[in-house]
Every structure is written in structure tokens, then in C-alpha cells.
Scaffold this motif. Structure first.
Motif, mmCIF file in Angstrom:
data_model
loop_
_atom_site.group_PDB
_atom_site.id
_atom_site.type_symbol
_atom_site.label_atom_id
_atom_site.label_comp_id
_atom_site.label_asym_id
_atom_site.label_seq_id
_atom_site.Cartn_x
_atom_site.Cartn_y
_atom_site.Cartn_z
ATOM 1 N N PHE A 245 -18.425 -25.129 -27.172
ATOM 2 C CA PHE A 245 -19.447 -25.937 -26.501
ATOM 3 C C PHE A 245 -20.204 -26.870 -27.436
ATOM 4 O O PHE A 245 -20.844 -27.814 -26.966
ATOM 5 C CB PHE A 245 -20.439 -25.038 -25.747
ATOM 6 C CG PHE A 245 -21.168 -24.042 -26.603
ATOM 7 C CD1 PHE A 245 -22.367 -24.376 -27.227
ATOM 8 C CD2 PHE A 245 -20.671 -22.754 -26.790
ATOM 9 C CE1 PHE A 245 -23.047 -23.455 -28.011
ATOM 10 C CE2 PHE A 245 -21.340 -21.835 -27.573
ATOM 11 C CZ PHE A 245 -22.532 -22.191 -28.193
ATOM 12 N N THR A 246 -20.158 -26.629 -28.746
ATOM 13 C CA THR A 246 -20.874 -27.541 -29.651
ATOM 14 C C THR A 246 -20.161 -28.892 -29.790
ATOM 15 O O THR A 246 -20.810 -29.902 -30.063
ATOM 16 C CB THR A 246 -21.035 -26.909 -31.044
ATOM 17 O OG1 THR A 246 -19.753 -26.536 -31.564
ATOM 18 C CG2 THR A 246 -21.935 -25.694 -30.990
ATOM 19 N N VAL A 247 -18.852 -28.908 -29.600
ATOM 20 C CA VAL A 247 -18.121 -30.171 -29.704
ATOM 21 C C VAL A 247 -18.403 -31.087 -28.511
ATOM 22 O O VAL A 247 -18.805 -32.248 -28.690
ATOM 23 C CB VAL A 247 -16.611 -29.916 -29.883
ATOM 24 C CG1 VAL A 247 -15.815 -31.205 -29.733
ATOM 25 C CG2 VAL A 247 -16.338 -29.307 -31.256
ATOM 26 N N PRO A 248 -18.257 -30.644 -27.243
ATOM 27 C CA PRO A 248 -18.612 -31.529 -26.123
ATOM 28 C C PRO A 248 -20.100 -31.871 -26.074
ATOM 29 O O PRO A 248 -20.484 -32.868 -25.447
ATOM 30 C CB PRO A 248 -18.196 -30.722 -24.884
ATOM 31 C CG PRO A 248 -17.195 -29.742 -25.374
ATOM 32 C CD PRO A 248 -17.624 -29.396 -26.765
ATOM 33 N N GLU A 249 -20.948 -31.072 -26.734
ATOM 34 C CA GLU A 249 -22.382 -31.341 -26.748
ATOM 35 C C GLU A 249 -22.701 -32.708 -27.348
ATOM 36 O O GLU A 249 -23.739 -33.316 -27.050
ATOM 37 C CB GLU A 249 -23.096 -30.244 -27.543
ATOM 38 C CG GLU A 249 -24.609 -30.357 -27.585
ATOM 39 C CD GLU A 249 -25.271 -30.032 -26.256
ATOM 40 O OE1 GLU A 249 -26.474 -30.319 -26.113
ATOM 41 O OE2 GLU A 249 -24.580 -29.486 -25.367
ATOM 42 N N ILE A 250 -21.785 -33.227 -28.171
ATOM 43 C CA ILE A 250 -22.005 -34.527 -28.820
ATOM 44 C C ILE A 250 -22.151 -35.641 -27.790
ATOM 45 O O ILE A 250 -22.855 -36.633 -28.029
ATOM 46 C CB ILE A 250 -20.849 -34.830 -29.795
ATOM 47 C CG1 ILE A 250 -20.790 -33.748 -30.893
ATOM 48 C CG2 ILE A 250 -20.986 -36.202 -30.427
ATOM 49 C CD1 ILE A 250 -19.569 -33.852 -31.775
ATOM 50 N N ILE A 251 -21.509 -35.514 -26.627
ATOM 51 C CA ILE A 251 -21.632 -36.531 -25.583
ATOM 52 C C ILE A 251 -23.088 -36.647 -25.128
ATOM 53 O O ILE A 251 -23.580 -37.731 -24.824
ATOM 54 C CB ILE A 251 -20.719 -36.194 -24.389
ATOM 55 C CG1 ILE A 251 -19.256 -36.154 -24.828
ATOM 56 C CG2 ILE A 251 -20.906 -37.195 -23.252
ATOM 57 C CD1 ILE A 251 -18.297 -35.713 -23.745
ATOM 58 N N PHE A 252 -23.783 -35.524 -25.104
ATOM 59 C CA PHE A 252 -25.168 -35.509 -24.636
ATOM 60 C C PHE A 252 -26.171 -35.571 -25.788
ATOM 61 O O PHE A 252 -27.336 -35.915 -25.563
ATOM 62 C CB PHE A 252 -25.407 -34.245 -23.805
ATOM 63 C CG PHE A 252 -24.546 -34.168 -22.578
ATOM 64 C CD1 PHE A 252 -24.986 -34.699 -21.371
ATOM 65 C CD2 PHE A 252 -23.287 -33.582 -22.619
ATOM 66 C CE1 PHE A 252 -24.191 -34.642 -20.239
ATOM 67 C CE2 PHE A 252 -22.491 -33.518 -21.487
ATOM 68 C CZ PHE A 252 -22.940 -34.059 -20.300
ATOM 69 N N ARG A 253 -25.727 -35.260 -27.008
ATOM 70 C CA ARG A 253 -26.594 -35.298 -28.178
ATOM 71 C C ARG A 253 -25.842 -35.920 -29.362
ATOM 72 O O ARG A 253 -25.457 -35.230 -30.297
ATOM 73 C CB ARG A 253 -27.064 -33.886 -28.550
ATOM 74 C CG ARG A 253 -27.923 -33.193 -27.522
ATOM 75 C CD ARG A 253 -29.309 -33.832 -27.426
ATOM 76 N NE ARG A 253 -30.142 -33.127 -26.479
ATOM 77 C CZ ARG A 253 -30.212 -33.423 -25.176
ATOM 78 N NH1 ARG A 253 -29.486 -34.423 -24.691
ATOM 79 N NH2 ARG A 253 -31.002 -32.750 -24.367
ATOM 80 N N PRO A 254 -25.607 -37.237 -29.339
ATOM 81 C CA PRO A 254 -24.859 -37.874 -30.441
ATOM 82 C C PRO A 254 -25.546 -37.733 -31.793
ATOM 83 O O PRO A 254 -24.886 -37.778 -32.832
ATOM 84 C CB PRO A 254 -24.786 -39.348 -30.014
ATOM 85 C CG PRO A 254 -25.052 -39.352 -28.551
ATOM 86 C CD PRO A 254 -25.969 -38.207 -28.295
#
Length: 412
Positions: A245-254
Motif C-alpha cells: 500500500f505504500t507504493v500506490p500511496e504516491i498517487i495521493f501523496r507525491p
């Protein structure tokens, strides 16, 4: 991985072909895109294979082509497209546009007994970038289009770095790690809570998944290990914990990786704020998701949750998603190709050979702003009933995607 979605009109679901030339580690052979389920020399090799009897088996001189291009595509690249289509392959006619401009002709926003909306926002999260594209009356409002520099390629590269640091060196295994991302990753609805859970012991941690790496000698692809899955001693297992989940989190927290950009929800809010104020409510009520990253489990719920704190009072948020966001633009193109407006939009080979360009016919980001918002009756997409009448019987029947609605409570 970036791919091409191709088929003939009236055909079955599209062939999804990796846009790559791959060298096998097993037999050391080289495979082109259409053979592994190709600068321009490589792309031509891909297209040669697609149009050959191995895939579509079409006579290009008697065929029309719909070709999607990147947003804000450069004019010199557009000219190369035109040359390839008309001079190299001698297509009879073709239409070039962005993926989002085809969505109004599709079924993403279909609701029973309601006409298609004239105001919509398309979130296209693909291989290289994530774009927010507002559309009014079938035309993209380019002045309000926003780009987030996060796409599937960046997420795959980030996952490669995390796994290489914590487990094995996977920096040269892009294809495998892309498969791991697609099979294991999800968007967290509560990031802090999931982060705490991921710190538990592996044996009692519900987040951990075991990915069995592919066996190149046996030509067997990787898989997520199930409860009853028996693995052999030779199988290599990759434990996926908070990487999920930390990898897709970048979409919401670049900014987690140092990108000086706001997240997806704030990008949507900024885009809508640039539109006419009296129409903004209709844009908030028609947000559609396309692109491969939208397939992450939890993507829609997380986006809806974050948008609730950004939407103005008394506006309703409605987010539409489809069965397969990767092929949504393809099916919309299929509706467009079988509809009444297709013949007036295309450029024929005779027109191209006479003028040497297609710029006057195809609308894009270089179109003057006054022409963007000028909506003509002939440019509007067809209604649901018209689409049903003009769509071939062999076209896949599709149901409306799940709709998530939420009305923000008034502040007290």
C-alpha cells in the motif's frame, strides 16, 4: 506496462499487446509485442505484427484507424503519426485524439433514463502520468487540464527499489515487478492504521502476501500464493508487506518521494476551480475513472474520501468506475466508430495527400480557447438510445460501473 489495445470493428474484446521488444532469459530469443502472450524502428515492428495475419489480418488500404495519442502531444510527433498512417501503411482514413475525448461516446456515465452528461471530469491514471481532464459538451477544456507526474511506470520503479533494498536485487526485473504490483498492491483507506498492522509478526499479519516468483526454466509466470498452494523447495517466495500500500500511496501523496506536487484529490479540485463557477457542481457530480492505476483495490473509495473535504458546500460527488478501466477508451472508440459522427471527423488519405497535414481537422491542446467551449449540436455525443441503435450486435454488452455518491454535510 504500456500496451496497445487493437481489434477490428465488430470483433471480440481487444487484443492487449505489450508495447515492447523482449529478450527471454530462458531461450535467449527475442520476442515482439504480439509474440509475448516493439524510437520508431521498434514501433514499426510492433505495428507490422499487429496488422499482419498473426493478429488483425487487415488490408490497411481499405481500413479506417482510430489512434489515441498522449495529452499535450508535440506537433512534430503528431506529424510522424500522420506519416506512418498515410505514407507507410496507406490507411484509407484515420482519426487521432486523446483517450479522454472518446469517453463521452462510451457507457461510463450511462444512467437509466438519463441523457449523457455534458459536464464531466475524466481521471486518466496511466503508464507515465495521471491526468485530470474536464470535458464540456464533448470538448476538452484544455486550460483546466492538470497533470500529476505519477503513473504506473514510476510506481513499478519505486517498488523495484523497495524490494531490492529489503529483499533481493530486482532492479533489472521490470516485467516481474510490474506483475507483482498489479497482483499485490492496493490503495489503503486508512494509511496510518495499515502501517501499524504491517509491523506485526509476519505469521499474524493479515497484510502480508507471498508472491511466488516465476520459474524461467519451466516458463511459468509468478503468482500470489494461496492458502492451499503447495510450493516446492526450488520456488522463490517474495514477501510483500507494507510495500503493498505504500507504493500506490504516491498517487495521493507525491511528496512522499519528494515530488513537489499535490495529490490526486487536490489536483481534481484545482482543475474544477478553473471552470465556469455556475457549472462546477455538474463537474463534481460526474467524475469518471480510466487507466490501469484505477484498478488498484480501494482506489475509488480513497479518492471519494479525500474529495469530501475539498468539495464546496451543497455539491454532490459522484464517481463512476467501469469494469475494466484499461479498455474503457477502446470500447468508447468502438461506439464512436459505429456512430453517426465518425465519418465527419476522420481525415481521408486523399485529404492528407492534398494538404500534407491533419491539423485543421483534429482538435487538440493547440486549438484556440474560444473554439474549445463552442458546442455545436453535431459535436455532441449520442444519447444512450442512439448508441444502442448504432452499435454492432457483436459489441460487448456492458453494464454501468459502480457509482459512489456522497453529499458533504454543511459546516456548522
Amino acid at each position: 506496462m504500456v500496451s496497445s489495445k487493437v481489434s477490428k470493428r465488430g470483433a471480440k474484446p481487444p487484443c492487449i499487446i505489450p508495447n515492447a521488444i523482449v529478450k527471454s532469459k530462458g531461450d535467449k530469443a527475442t520476442y515482439f509485442g504480439h509474440e509475448i502472450e516493439k524510437y520508431w524502428d521498434a514501433q514499426k515492428a510492433i505495428w507490422d505484427g499487429v496488422f499482419s495475419d498473426q493478429v488483425l489480418n487487415v488490408n490497411t488500404a481499405e481500413s479506417s484507424l482510430i489512434l489515441t495519442e498522449p495529452y499535450f502531444n508535440l506537433p512534430n510527433i503528431q506529424e510522424v503519426y500522420d506519416q506512418f498512417v498515410f505514407e507507410e501503411y496507406e490507411f484509407n482514413s484515420y482519426y487521432r485524439c486523446t483517450p479522454a475525448s472518446l469517453i463521452p461516446f462510451g457507457t461510463l456515465f450511462d444512467t437509466p433514463s438519463q441523457p449523457p452528461p455534458e459536464c464531466m471530469v475524466i481521471v486518466d491514471s496511466g503508464f507515465s502520468f495521471t491526468h485530470v481532464i474536464p470535458i464540456l459538451g464533448g470538448n476538452i477544456i484544455w486550460g483546466a487540464v492538470k497533470r500529476l507526474d505519477v503513473g504506473g511506470k514510476l510506481l513499478t520503479n519505486q517498488l523495484k527499489e523497495l524490494v531490492s533494498f529489503r529483499h533481493w536485487n530486482m532492479m533489472d526485473e521490470t516485467f516481474i515487478m510490474n506483475d507483482v504490483k498489479e497482483m499485490c498492491c492496493y490503495v489503503s483507506e486508512n494509511f496510518c492504521e495499515d502501517l501499524e498492522v504491517s509491523r506485526l509478526d509476519v505469521r499474524s499479519n493479515p497484510i502480508v502476501q507471498e508472491y511466488v516468483l516465476p520459474d524461467m526454466s519451466a516458463n511459468r509466470r509468478g503468482r500470489v500464493r494461496q492458502a492451499d498452494d503447495i510450493v516446492s523447495d526450488s520456488d522463490q517466495i517474495l514477501f510483500m508487506n507494507n510495500e503493498r500500500f505504500t507504493v500506490p500511496e504516491i498517487i495521493f501523496r507525491p511528496d512522499d518521494i519528494g515530488l513537489d506536487q499535490c495529490g490526486l484529490a487536490a489536483t481534481i479540485a484545482v482543475s474544477i476551480s478553473l471552470l465556469p463557477e455556475d457549472l462546477q457542481g455538474m463537474f463534481w457530480a460526474n467524475i469518471g475513472l480510466i487507466g490501469g492505476n484505477c484498478k488498484f483495490p480501494g482506489f475509488r473509495k480513497r479518492l471519494l474520501s479525500e474529495l469530501q473535504s475539498l468539495v464546496p458546500e451543497d455539491n454532490e460527488i459522484v464517481i463512476y468506475e467501469c469494469d475494466d478501466p484499461i479498455t474503457e477508451a477502446y470500447y468508447s472508440a468502438l461506439h464512436f466508430a459505429t456512430g453517426p459522427h465518425f465519418s465527419s471527423r476522420i481525415v481521408t488519405r486523399a485529404e492528407y495527400m492534398e494538404s500534407g497535414t491533419t491539423r485543421r481537422k483534429f482538435r487538440d491542446w493547440k486549438t484556440p480557447p474560444s473554439a474549445e467551449v463552442q458546442v455545436q449540436i453535431g459535436d455532441l455525443p449520442p444519447s444512450s438510445d442512439e448508441r444502442q441503435q448504432t452499435t454492432s450486435k457483436s459489441t460487448r454488452t456492458r453494464t454501468r460501473g459502480n457509482v459512489a455518491t456522497s453529499t458533504r454535510q454543511s459546516r456548522r
